[in-house]
Design a protein around this motif. Structure first.
Motif, PDB file in Angstrom:
ATOM      1  N   LYS A  28      60.965  18.188   7.296  1.00  0.00           N
ATOM      2  CA  LYS A  28      59.691  18.895   7.362  1.00  0.00           C
ATOM      3  C   LYS A  28      58.704  18.104   8.216  1.00  0.00           C
ATOM      4  O   LYS A  28      58.853  16.902   8.430  1.00  0.00           O
ATOM      5  N   ASP A  30      55.084  17.567   7.875  1.00  0.00           N
ATOM      6  CA  ASP A  30      53.847  17.810   7.137  1.00  0.00           C
ATOM      7  C   ASP A  30      52.660  17.098   7.771  1.00  0.00           C
ATOM      8  O   ASP A  30      51.777  17.710   8.328  1.00  0.00           O
ATOM      9  N   SER A  36      57.925   9.397   7.136  1.00  0.00           N
ATOM     10  CA  SER A  36      58.698   8.249   6.698  1.00  0.00           C
ATOM     11  C   SER A  36      60.079   8.247   7.311  1.00  0.00           C
ATOM     12  O   SER A  36      60.930   7.466   6.932  1.00  0.00           O
ATOM     13  N   TRP A  37      60.321   9.159   8.191  1.00  0.00           N
ATOM     14  CA  TRP A  37      61.615   9.197   8.850  1.00  0.00           C
ATOM     15  C   TRP A  37      61.398   9.307  10.354  1.00  0.00           C
ATOM     16  O   TRP A  37      60.542  10.049  10.812  1.00  0.00           O
ATOM     17  N   ILE A  38      62.213   8.580  11.100  1.00  0.00           N
ATOM     18  CA  ILE A  38      62.171   8.678  12.548  1.00  0.00           C
ATOM     19  C   ILE A  38      62.432  10.119  12.976  1.00  0.00           C
ATOM     20  O   ILE A  38      61.851  10.635  13.913  1.00  0.00           O
ATOM     21  N   GLY A 111      47.367   7.332   2.410  1.00  0.00           N
ATOM     22  CA  GLY A 111      48.626   6.630   2.154  1.00  0.00           C
ATOM     23  C   GLY A 111      49.513   6.550   3.369  1.00  0.00           C
ATOM     24  O   GLY A 111      50.739   6.660   3.255  1.00  0.00           O
ATOM     25  N   TYR A 164      56.088   4.891  14.760  1.00  0.00           N
ATOM     26  CA  TYR A 164      56.322   6.338  14.783  1.00  0.00           C
ATOM     27  C   TYR A 164      55.282   7.194  14.085  1.00  0.00           C
ATOM     28  O   TYR A 164      55.116   8.357  14.431  1.00  0.00           O
ATOM     29  N   VAL A 194      63.367  23.857   7.885  1.00  0.00           N
ATOM     30  CA  VAL A 194      63.813  22.562   7.405  1.00  0.00           C
ATOM     31  C   VAL A 194      65.259  22.676   6.946  1.00  0.00           C
ATOM     32  O   VAL A 194      65.648  23.650   6.320  1.00  0.00           O
ATOM     33  N   GLY A 195      66.006  21.656   7.309  1.00  0.00           N
ATOM     34  CA  GLY A 195      67.408  21.668   6.910  1.00  0.00           C
ATOM     35  C   GLY A 195      68.236  22.585   7.772  1.00  0.00           C
ATOM     36  O   GLY A 195      69.420  22.770   7.514  1.00  0.00           O
ATOM     37  N   HIS A 228      70.219  20.942  12.291  1.00  0.00           N
ATOM     38  CA  HIS A 228      70.378  20.042  11.157  1.00  0.00           C
ATOM     39  C   HIS A 228      71.839  19.709  10.904  1.00  0.00           C
ATOM     40  O   HIS A 228      72.667  20.587  10.657  1.00  0.00           O
ATOM     41  N   ASP A 230      73.971  16.464   8.719  1.00  0.00           N
ATOM     42  CA  ASP A 230      73.909  15.174   8.051  1.00  0.00           C
ATOM     43  C   ASP A 230      74.409  14.100   8.981  1.00  0.00           C
ATOM     44  O   ASP A 230      75.204  14.380   9.876  1.00  0.00           O
ATOM     45  N   SER A 391      68.995   4.931  -3.140  1.00  0.00           N
ATOM     46  CA  SER A 391      67.677   5.120  -3.746  1.00  0.00           C
ATOM     47  C   SER A 391      67.436   4.085  -4.832  1.00  0.00           C
ATOM     48  O   SER A 391      66.331   3.607  -5.053  1.00  0.00           O
ATOM     49  N   TRP A 394      66.281   0.899  -3.341  1.00  0.00           N
ATOM     50  CA  TRP A 394      64.869   0.874  -2.947  1.00  0.00           C
ATOM     51  C   TRP A 394      63.948   0.691  -4.139  1.00  0.00           C
ATOM     52  O   TRP A 394      62.790   0.315  -3.979  1.00  0.00           O
ATOM     53  N   THR A 408      64.441  -2.525  10.008  1.00  0.00           N
ATOM     54  CA  THR A 408      64.554  -1.715  11.207  1.00  0.00           C
ATOM     55  C   THR A 408      64.163  -2.520  12.442  1.00  0.00           C
ATOM     56  O   THR A 408      63.723  -3.677  12.361  1.00  0.00           O
TER      57      THR A 408
ATOM     58  N   ILE D  38      61.488   9.109  -4.286  1.00  0.00           N
ATOM     59  CA  ILE D  38      62.103   8.248  -3.278  1.00  0.00           C
ATOM     60  C   ILE D  38      62.816   9.086  -2.234  1.00  0.00           C
ATOM     61  O   ILE D  38      62.711   8.853  -1.035  1.00  0.00           O
ATOM     62  N   LEU D  41      59.990  10.798  -0.117  1.00  0.00           N
ATOM     63  CA  LEU D  41      59.231   9.896   0.740  1.00  0.00           C
ATOM     64  C   LEU D  41      60.164   9.180   1.687  1.00  0.00           C
ATOM     65  O   LEU D  41      59.826   8.857   2.806  1.00  0.00           O
ATOM     66  N   LYS D  89      62.133  21.046   1.706  1.00  0.00           N
ATOM     67  CA  LYS D  89      62.008  21.888   2.882  1.00  0.00           C
ATOM     68  C   LYS D  89      60.603  22.437   3.035  1.00  0.00           C
ATOM     69  O   LYS D  89      60.319  23.148   3.986  1.00  0.00           O
TER      70      LYS D  89
END
Ligand code: ATP
Ligand code: ATP
Ligand code: MG
Ligand code: MG
Lengths: 506, 707, 343, 316
Positions: A28, A30, A36-38, A111, A164, A194-195, A228, A230, A391, A394, A408, D38, D41, D89
């Protein structure tokens, strides 16, 4: 800073038109500031742009900023902005827009991870327990000049501006970006599922229907489609001809990729796995234990076993050969006997330790740990490997005494050091605390000139290496693949997509 | 020999014409993984037009195999090994599939034991019937329909049009069987095979079907083969009889010859093991045939019956025994090499006649016992309408008592509530109302879990199905031992084992059965273990719910005898539930007749089996097939089916089927309980005088002579 | 009368003695307990670990001989047993076979029946993308599938049978309640249930057991309930009731032994399903976790590295392995049913 | 009949309420929420996920509200046709699910269209003459195909037809629109796996019918074998397979997961798995809802069909 206008040279025989199909996770879109993703940024990158651009060689170029100049102690950076840049809604791009963006990034309520970058953390102060932007930290001199005033010297300001999530958005921005995609880029967002799929089209009209001309050279591609897939399936999608290129494939897939028609692109990076030990937790609070572990490991053996001979050997100081300021220390030698002796001295013969592995960057983490297990065995150290879901890792990455954390790529060698090993560093997972190191690092960070800075890096690297904070065995290569139609594609170490110069042969 | 016993059947025509069917030296085997099973060996049979031939024999002797072989339908693993099979003089074994198809269902038809199973559940009756003429005679739909309809009327089905449209499950068992018979008759076959056509039906229904079959025989001039294990039925339906034993015909002849002058020990054994009317348990006890039917692959050398025969002599097992004609009776043959030597009129060698035993004090008193089942109708509609609960009146006001050492029989058709009563008594269900006093405790409302072990031990049960009565997973010994311990008779391991051994002795089973598992036992043996288990707790009352109805006649006799014997020696009260009136008459002291949950008649055996009768008792009695040619019987065939217990008729419960219904009163008022003599009670509106004036159902030759 | 009935050669008395239920039970325990311990406890066994599977090997072989003897009537069952016991034997003897370390990378992408580029090791089944020996991984790979599959099935049966007995025998509210919850669980498609449960509990062998129990127990409950409803109207149950036995006693001693028969056939089938489920779950990343070899994992890993005809052996070998095991279970079920129908 | 259906529907509603409640309960646990946070994010954000960030995320997602309130709201929303929003999504769940269901529907349609005739014919042919060579061969094929897990079938088919012969595409992502060639392998995989099961059931049912007395009656009535099979056997023999086939709908919802994931086909199964792995509660809830509804509906259909096909019950 250097100034090289991107896409200045028209390639010979380059053809306009066509759609580049890319297999990647479609996510997505937003709020670019909180990406939080490249992958998210790649979907946005050709719509909204950055002030600067770091290329695949780790050299940072002007983009929306035409040039920049720090003061002597690197606490004041003046950026000249490009003129004649238009937003997709027809507005002119001006310095106030940049100020608006920076203020937004620094708003704790948002944030944004940008706030943690050295540049921007040097613009905030603590007041009554909340972080607040220092008044006047961003000063608009004129519509095309902006000054960043920092509370401490920062070297990596231009690089930080290509982090980024630092896309420059129009002040009318309201999340989600995909609903109102106003940027300055050559493309606009045509479709997002998305996806499933994200389609970018060359921008030819402003949002209110007026003609739109991109400020830079016109790109060749008409459309960029992200489909998309994986991570695991991108290469197979490529193999079945569904796409022209992919985001990346993992090392396990290399033989498959090599067997496919097309060109495998390999990039050396500063991405790595840090098997770091917390220096304040037993048994790692004993330097001899850490040194023994480090000595018993043979980093040089890793690339062959893990990356089929590719990648760079790590030297346990988290500065990569691809970094401009990398200083080459003498090669590390494995020393099993020395390790044994150290352990004995420490009274820790027959040491048994457990490493947490989350495979957060793929199963190669585990492979590394397994090789380490075999190597440590020679020194009488028993390594247990605690494999956990990514997860889960993390959740505990800052707490585990011994864990394999993925880091990274960052364009400058000092960037990670200051985040992760400086006392009080935001992500100081090893709890490393050495004033001498801090001091040496400060010195290096205060030097703009790369050659000079390289000299200053010698003590930094040495101290960190000697303190045996981590086994950092290997710099991971990243791979992607393009088919024969894709031309002038340059793979980037952080896997960001820069398609303005890419074109497709028939 | 008495030719005039029954309604005269057409005398067996000794004709020279070609028989409809002739089997000569037929041998049939099944092939299983255990090897070849010679199910039928050297079988001979002739059926002439209009003649009815009966085949009797115990279960497994090969009756059905013969029937199926005649149809040339042996399944995957059966094969005719040798012999000739001629239909109207033509060799059937040489016929091709197409030709057989032409014969089956048209020239030869067959009726099976289970009517429900032999009708296709998914097809309407009319389709199943019409197929026959459609296929064999290639008539049009309309004609086929008409013919089917006419045939349904011919088999005396009420409302044939409705039945034509019905699916099999929508009509009762008796009606189904009539439909199957109609189907068989539709193409006017030359030969009709009936394989136990009534075994699955109630006696009253059976009587109707038997009547129908007799009528058919005379009307259609069909050759008939009637297979049954019931000698009485054969006597009532057939002209000739073939007795089979272990795959062989052992005796054949006309019904009169075989019934009155049998020339094979097995036939004699059969007759001695069935209770005949007038037989009495003390005077003429049943005499079981010893031993068991050998399995087809374990037959003895020589005479198959040798090991069980009282007249066995070494010569008997020398070699195969041929069928031989009985001198002076051209139609009567026997497979016994010694039939000339045997004295056929000698009294049975070891018939242990006993004295009638005196009854003791009253043990059980049942007083106004009612059991209603509530069945919940869980449809929403029913819940909304408030008709969610329907009541099944399984037992209505039972009153009787039983004394020590007395045998009380409860008889009635299926579904009349016999088992329900047993369950209430055993504490598996609790009575809705009324009392059942055992000793001095009322147990009607106490479930078994709340009863004291001794009480539970005093009231035990023998079950109907020998294959179900023992838990297949435990050894015989452990199942009996559990009872002993549970009832606190013994606790010590050794003593318990001793007691089990004693019980095994008591039921005449070898002691090494202790470790056997039920599957290693025959039906009769299992039932013996069941009896041993019931008597393990030294019960005062034993309830036996149809304990022998699933057993072969010869075994039936043995088990019945055993039960009687133990009961007598232990002076146990026996509540014997049965639908077999001959057996009841033979062994009971007192009889209770039930209909739709109501007690319609009770009294001593003599009282119940002699007039005055309740009309239902009368019908029941007349429905019993009698294998004694000297007995003549009045025939009464009840109309209609037994009503549902959920929806009993108003007034007299029996009014819907009563042959002696006297009028409106029967439909509106519950009948009074009339008492005759001391304990003989009849629930009926008919005036006592009229009831007393009823003629007896059975009359023996002597009685007739006396008249 | 000459028949072939008793013409069988007399069986050796030893085998007869071993066929007694008690002996079979001991043999099964000898095979199963070590294997389970080996897989579940693994390193925690300490010094025992290298030896613990030794007794299981002869036990497995004897059981195989017994199974073939008992089921010789049905070819189907014998073939099924052969397949299943082949993998059982592999499972118990894997540590003692001359195999390479299944986790050790040697040379990646070596094709079957060839030597790697380095060294002179001959790879019968080639190596995988990490250079680990396929033969060794295939052999070791059956351990976890078998152990977890059987454990999960057994647990599901214990739970399902218990509830089935209660629902069937006690009827009334118990039945309503149990049946309703059974229906709730049954109306989740199996995979949905697996995904939800495993996603909640996290992927691991023990959680597979729980997930399989949730997914299978209601179906088993239904079967047992049906059987119980049938059996509870048998006279021997009445006999037990008329001597005043407690419901619990009746369920355990009178009903349970008799539902066993039909259930064993169903269990063989269900073992097959469970094996499929475990493999599938592992493939989806919800099942067993790396690094130890497992067929599902081998498929999962190869599915992204071997999408080329040349490398397809990496996919085909584990796929065929798991198929043969499942085929074994299914044939066994068919054969057992065939045998039970004949009796 | 209407009452039967009504009762089943009421039961279905009850089951859905209980099932969704359980799901909510599961997804409400802290561990799960954290995991979802997690996952959402993700990437680099996760490494810096502080307690405050987490709380903020919870607030944003409305997950701080006690779960029974959320559950109540969700129930209400569902009743009005709103299935919530996907976290991953960031779209409304309803249209998303509908789209995926449509894809799975296409898949299912072809699976059934191929599987039903194939398995019924095989089953009937095998069961017609139990124990014959024809039966043995067909039965073995049926057992064999059911014994190969879908994943293995998928692999073998891909290896042969896509990688080896190159006739068909290996993946079915349908990039660039619907393409029937990409549907072939997933459909075949499901058909091969399912066919054996239904064929076996049909065979068993047919074999049982063939040994029944009424077939014997029919044969002994002198009817030709064909007529016996067609008129007498089939109708009875197909009752059981019918219910099984309808219940396969339920099975298919499980079966598609692995096939869709393997072939990258964007259908219901893939959506469900991804959502579950992500912790996308409303998507999982909606998927489960659909699954349960389909399961119960198929049960109702099979019950009703059974009743209609089986006169013994219809006219009871
Ligand atoms: N299909 C078969 N395969 C093997 N053996 C069979 C088969 N059918 C019958 N038998 C055996 O053949 C013998 C004769 O059976 P048959 O059914 O003809 O007996 P029956 O006299 O009709 O018995 P019942 O009174 O029980 O019907 C029995 O021992 C039986 O076990
Ligand atoms: N548990 C029950 N719930 C409801 N109705 C029942 C129950 N048990 C028996 N009935 C009904 O009660 C009536 C009497 O049944 P019962 O079993 O006592 O008959 P029976 O005389 O033993 O018949 P049979 O000769 O067939 O054994 C029947 O209509 C039966 O349907
Ligand atoms: Mg028979
Ligand atoms: Mg009864």
């Amino acid at each position: 800073g250097k100034s090289l206008v991107p896409a200045a040279l028209a390639q010979e025989g380059a053809k306009k038109g066509g759609t580049l199909r890319v297999a990647m996770q479609v996510q997505k879109m937003d709020d670019p500031a909180t990406y939080s993703w490249i992958q998210m940024s790649n979907q946005t990158r050709h719509v909204a742009e950055y002030l600067t651009l770091t290329d695949a060689e780790n050299i940072t170029h002007p983009l929306l900023a035409e040039s920049w100049e720090p003061n002597d102690d690197l606490t004041e950076w003046t950026f000249k902005l490009r003129q004649g840049v238009k937003w997709h809604n027809g507005d002119d791009f001006v310095a106030d827009h940049v100020k608006w963006n920076v203020e937004r990034w620094l708003d704790p309520a948002l944030g944004s991870s940008n706030a943690g970058l050295s540049t921007f953390s040097a613009m905030v102060e603590d007041s009554d327990d909340t972080k607040k932007m220092i008044d006047g930290a961003v000063e608009v001199v004129d519509p095309h000049t902006i000054v960043f005033k920092l509370s401490k010297p920062v070297l990596s300001v231009p690089e930080d501006l290509y982090n980024y999530p630092t896309m420059i958005l129009h002040p009318s921005f309201k999340p989600p970006f995909s609903d109102n995609p106003v940027g300055t880029g050559a493309y606009t967002l045509a479709e997002l599922q998305v996806g499933q799929v994200c389609k970018l089209k060359r921008a030819t009209q402003t949002t209110d229907g007026k003609p739109f001309t991109y400020w830079g050279d016109e790109p060749y591609l008409d459309e960029i489609h992200y489909y998309h897939f994986d991570a695991d399936n991108q290469l197979t999608a490529f193999a079945s001809g569904d796409v022209d290129t992919i985001y990346e494939f993992s090392i396990e897939q290399l033989p498959l990729a090599e067997a496919l028609p097309g060109q495998v692109l390999e990039v050396r990076t500063a991405q790595t796995l840090c098997c770091r030990m917390q220096v304040d937790k037993p048994p790692f609070d004993d330097l001899r234990v850490r040194q023994a572990i480090v000595k018993a490991c043979d980093n040089a053996a890793m690339p062959a076993l893990v990356f089929q001979g590719r990648g760079d050997i790590g030297e346990n100081h988290h500065v990569a050969p691809v970094h401009p300021e990398y200083y080459q220390l003498p090669k590390l030698e494995r020393d099993v006997e020395g390790a044994k002796k150290l352990l004995e001295e420490a009274g820790k013969a027959g040491l048994e330790v457990t490493i947490d592995i989350g495979n957060t960057d793929g199963p190669w983490h585990q492979a590394v740990a397994e090789i380490m297990r075999d190597q440590l065995k020679d020194a009488g150290i028993r390594l247990n490997i605690n494999v956990m879901p990514a997860s889960k890792y993390w959740e505990i990455w800052t707490q585990t005494p011994f864990g394999g954390t993925a880091w990274t790529h960052r364009p400058l060698g000092t960037q990670v050091l200051s985040l992760a090993y400086r006392t009080g560093g935001a992500w100081n997972e090893s709890h490393y605390d050495n004033p001498k190191f801090n001091e040496a690092l400060d010195k290096a960070e205060a030097e703009v000139d790369v050659e000079k800075r390289r000299e200053l890096m010698q003590p930094v690297e040495k101290i960190l290496q000697d303190d045996a904070v981590m086994v950092q065995p290997i710099w991971r290569p990243v791979f992607t693949i393009i088919n024969d139609t894709v031309q002038d594609y340059v793979a980037h170490p952080t896997e960001v997509h820069q398609f303005n110069k890419v074109w497709l042969s028939a | 020999m008495n030719e005039a016993t029954n309604e005269p059947l057409s005398a067996a025509p000794v004709s020279t014409s070609v028989p409809v069917l002739e089997c000569r030296d037929l041998s049939i085997s099944y092939f299983t993984r255990a090897g070849e099973i010679p199910a039928v060996v050297d079988f001979n049979l002739k059926v002439h037009a209009g003649e009815a031939v009966g085949i009797v024999g115990e279960s497994g002797c090969g009756k059905s195999t013969v029937a199926l072989a005649i149809m040339q339908y042996m399944g995957k693993n059966g094969r005719i090994m040798a012999g000739e099979l001629k239909f109207m003089g033509r060799d059937m074994r040489a016929m091709g599939e197409a030709e057989l198809q032409g014969l089956r269902g048209s020239k030869i038809a067959m009726v099976y034991q289970e009517p429900m199973a032999s009708l296709n559940p998914a097809m309407r009756i009319k389709d199943q019937l019409m197929e026959v003429p459609l296929h064999h005679e290639k008539v049009g739909e309309k004609e086929a329909f008409e013919r089917a309809l006419a045939m349904l009327a011919d088999v005396k089905l009420p409302d044939p049009r409705r039945i034509m449209e019905a699916f099999p499950h929508q009509i009762s068992g008796g009606q189904q069987q009539r439909v199957v018979i109609a189907m068989a008759l539709l193409s006017n076959p030359a030969l009709l095979l009936l394989d136990e056509p009534t075994t699955a039906l109630d006696v009253t229904v059976e009587a109707g079907i038997v009547d129908l079959i007799r009528e058919i025989a005379s009307r259609f001039n069909t050759g008939m083969i009637y297979i049954s294990h019931n000698l009485g039925l054969i006597r009532e339906t057939c002209d000739r009889i073939t007795v089979m034993y272990s795959g062989e015909a052992v005796e054949d002849g006309t019904v009169g010859e075989v019934f009155n002058a049998m020339r094979h020990p097995y036939t004699q054994g059969l007759f001695r093991s069935i209770p005949l009317p007038g037989a009495d348990k003390n005077a003429r006890p049943l005499i079981p045939i010893r031993g068991q039917l050998p399995l087809p692959h374990q037959r003895p050398h020589g005479c198959n019956f040798g090991p069980r025969c009282d007249h066995f002599k070494p010569a008997c097992d020398a070699g195969p025994i041929p069928m031989r004609q009985v001198p002076s009776q051209p139609d009567h043959r026997s497979r016994c090499i010694r039939f000339e030597q045997i004295d056929w009129n000698a009294p049975p060698a070891h018939a242990d006649t006993g004295e009638p035993i005196p009854l003791g004090p009253r043990v059980l008193e049942v007083d106004g016992l009612k059991k209603y089942y509530e069945i919940a109708n869980r449809s929403l509609l029913a819940m909304i309408r408030g008709t969610a609960v329907k009541t099944v009146k399984a037992n209505e006001k039972l009153d009787f008592d039983a004394h020590e050492a007395e045998t009380v029989a409860i008889v009635g058709e299926s579904g009349c509530g016999k088992s329900t009563f047993a369950k209430v008594l055993m504490g598996l269900e609790t009575a809705t109302e009324g009392r059942a006093v055992l000793g001095n405790r009322d147990i009607a409302a106490t479930p078994v879990q709340s009863r004291k072990p001794q009480v539970v031990g005093h009231l035990q049960m023998v079950f109907q199905n020998p294959f179900d009565t023992l838990n297949p997973s435990h050894t015989v010994g452990s199942q009996i031992a559990r009872v002993i311990r549970k009832f606190d008779v013994e606790q010590d391991r050794e003593k318990v084992k001793d007691r089990v051994m004693q019980l095994l002795d008591m039921v005449k089973l070898p002691r090494d059965f202790y470790l056997r598992r039920p599957r290693q036992l025959s039906g009769g043996q299992k039932q013996r273990v069941g009896i041993a288990r019931a008597f393990a707790g030294n019960p005062r009352v034993v309830v036996a719910d149809e304990p022998v109805s699933a057993l072969d006649v010869s075994v039936q006799a043995a088990v019945t005898q055993l039960l009687m014997e133990i009961q007598r020696t232990n002076r146990t009260t026996l509540l014997f539930i049965s639908h077999d009136l001959s057996l009841v008459r033979y062994l009971a002291d007192k009889v209770i007749v039930m209909y739709l949950g109501h007690l319609v008649e009770q009294g001593t055996t003599d009282e119940v089996f002699a007039p005055p009768y309740h009309p239902y008792t009368e019908a029941l009695l007349s429905a019993v097939p009698v294998a004694d040619t000297s007995v003549e019987k009045r025939r009464i065939v009840l109309e209609g089916d037994i009503p549902s217990a959920v929806n009993p008729p108003p007034g007299c419960p029996f009014q819907t089927r009563c042959q002696r219904k006297i009028g409106r009163i029967c439909e509106t008022e519950y009948p009074p309980l009339r008492t005759f003599g001391e304990g003989h009670r009849i629930l009926c509106h008919i005036a006592p005088e009229e009831l007393e004036a009823m003629p007896p159902v059975f009359t023996t030759a002597e009685e007739r002579a006396a008249e | 009368m000459a028949t072939t009935f008793d013409a069988r050669p007399a069986a050796p008395p030893l085998l007869d003695r071993l066929s007694a239920p008690k002996a079979v039970l001991i043999l099964v325990a000898l095979m199963w307990v070590p294997l389970t311990l080996y897989v579940m406890a693994g390193r925690n066994l300490g010094v025992l670990q290298p030896y613990i599977l030794l007794p299981a090997i002869p036990a497995t072989l004897i059981l195989y001989v017994l199974a073939v003897r008992a089921w010789r009537e049905s070819w189907t069952a014998v073939i099924g047993a052969t397949l299943v016991f082949f993998w059982l034997l592999m499972a118990v003897s894997a540590p003692y076979l001359p195999l390479l370390d299944p986790n050790k990378p040697i040379a990646p992408f070596v094709l079957p029946f060839s030597h790697g580029k380095v060294g002179d090791t001959f790879f019968w089944l080639g190596t995988d993308f990490k250079g680990r020996d396929m033969l060794s991984r295939t052999v070791w790979g059956c351990q976890r599938v078998i152990v977890w599959g059987v454990t999960a099935t057994v647990v599901a049966y214990v739970v399902g049978t218990l509830f089935g007995l209660i629902a069937g025998y006690l009827s009334g509210w118990w039945d309503e309640l149990i049946t309703f919850f059974g229906n709730v669980l049954l109306s989740f498609p199996v995979m949905v249930l697996f995904i939800v449960v495993l996603n909640y509990l996290g992927p691991s062998g023990f959680n597979i057991v729980i997930a399989v129990t949730f997914a299978s127990a209601p179906a088993i409950m239904r079967i047992v309930r049906g059987l119980t409803l049938d059996i509870k109207s048998r006279d021997y149950v009445f006999a037990a009731q008329t001597r005043g036995e407690r419901p619990f006693y009746i369920m355990i001693f009178e009903l349970l032994p008799n539902v066993r028969g039909p259930i064993i056939v169903d269990a063989c089938l269900r073992l097959g399903y469970t094996t499929v489920a475990i493999t599938t779950l592992t493939f989806l990343g919800l099942g067993l976790q790396p690094p130890d070899p497992d067929w599902g994992l081998m498929i999962k890993e190869a599915a992204k590295t071997a999408m080329l005809f040349r490398f397809s052996y990496m996919l085909i070998i584990p796929a065929l392995s798991v198929s043969t095991l499942i085929l074994g279970f299914n044939l066994m079920a068919d054969g057992l049913r065939e045998i039970s129908l004949r009796d | 009949m209407a009452i039967l259906i009504l009762r089943r529907l009421v039961q279905m509603a009850l089951i859905i309420v209980v099932a969704s409640f359980l799901l909510f309960l599961i997804f409400d646990t802290d561990a799960f929420k954290k995991k979802t946070a997690i996952a959402e994010l993700g990437g680099f954000g996760v490494s810096s996920l502080s307690e405050a960030d987490y709380q903020k995320w919870l607030d944003e997602k409305g997950l701080n509200v006690p779960f029974y309130q959320r559950y109540g709201k969700w129930l209400g929303d569902v009743a009005t046709g709103d299935l919530g929003r996907s976290y991953e999504k960031s779209t409304a769940v309803g249209p998303l699910l509908l789209d995926r269901l449509k894809n799975t529907g296409i898949l299912a349609f072809w699976v059934f269209a191929l599987m039903i005739p194939l398995s019924l014919v095989t089953g009937v042919l095998a069961g017609m003459r139990e124990g014959s060579a024809q039966d043995r061969t067909l039965s073995f094929i049926a057992v064999f195909t059911t014994s190969i897990p879908e994943i293995a079938t998928a692999i073998l088919l891909t290896v042969i037809f896509a990688l080896g012969l190159g006739w068909l595409p290996a993946k079915s992502a349908m990039i660039g629109g619907f393409n029937w060639r990409q549907l072939v392998l997933p459909v075949l995989t499901l058909v091969i796996y399912d066919f054996g099961y239904v064929a076996r059931m049909t065979r068993a049912s047919m074999a049982e019918v063939m040994t029944s007395q009424y077939i014997r009656t029919a044969v002994l009535k002198g009817l030709p074998f064909r007529h016996v099979i067609v008129k007498h056997a089939l109708r009875n023999a197909l009752i059981a397979p019918f219910t099984i086939i309808v219940l396969q709908l339920n099975w298919l919802l499980s079966g598609v997961v692995v096939v869709e994931v393997f072939f990258e086909y964007d259908g219901f199964g893939k959506l469900l798995l991804e959502a579950a792995l992500f912790g996308d509660i409303y998507v999982v809830q909606a998927c489960t809802l659909v699954a349960v509804v389909i399961a119960v509906l198929s049960q109702i259909i099979s019950d009703v069909g059974y009743t209609i096909l089986n006169p013994r019950i219809r006219f009871a």
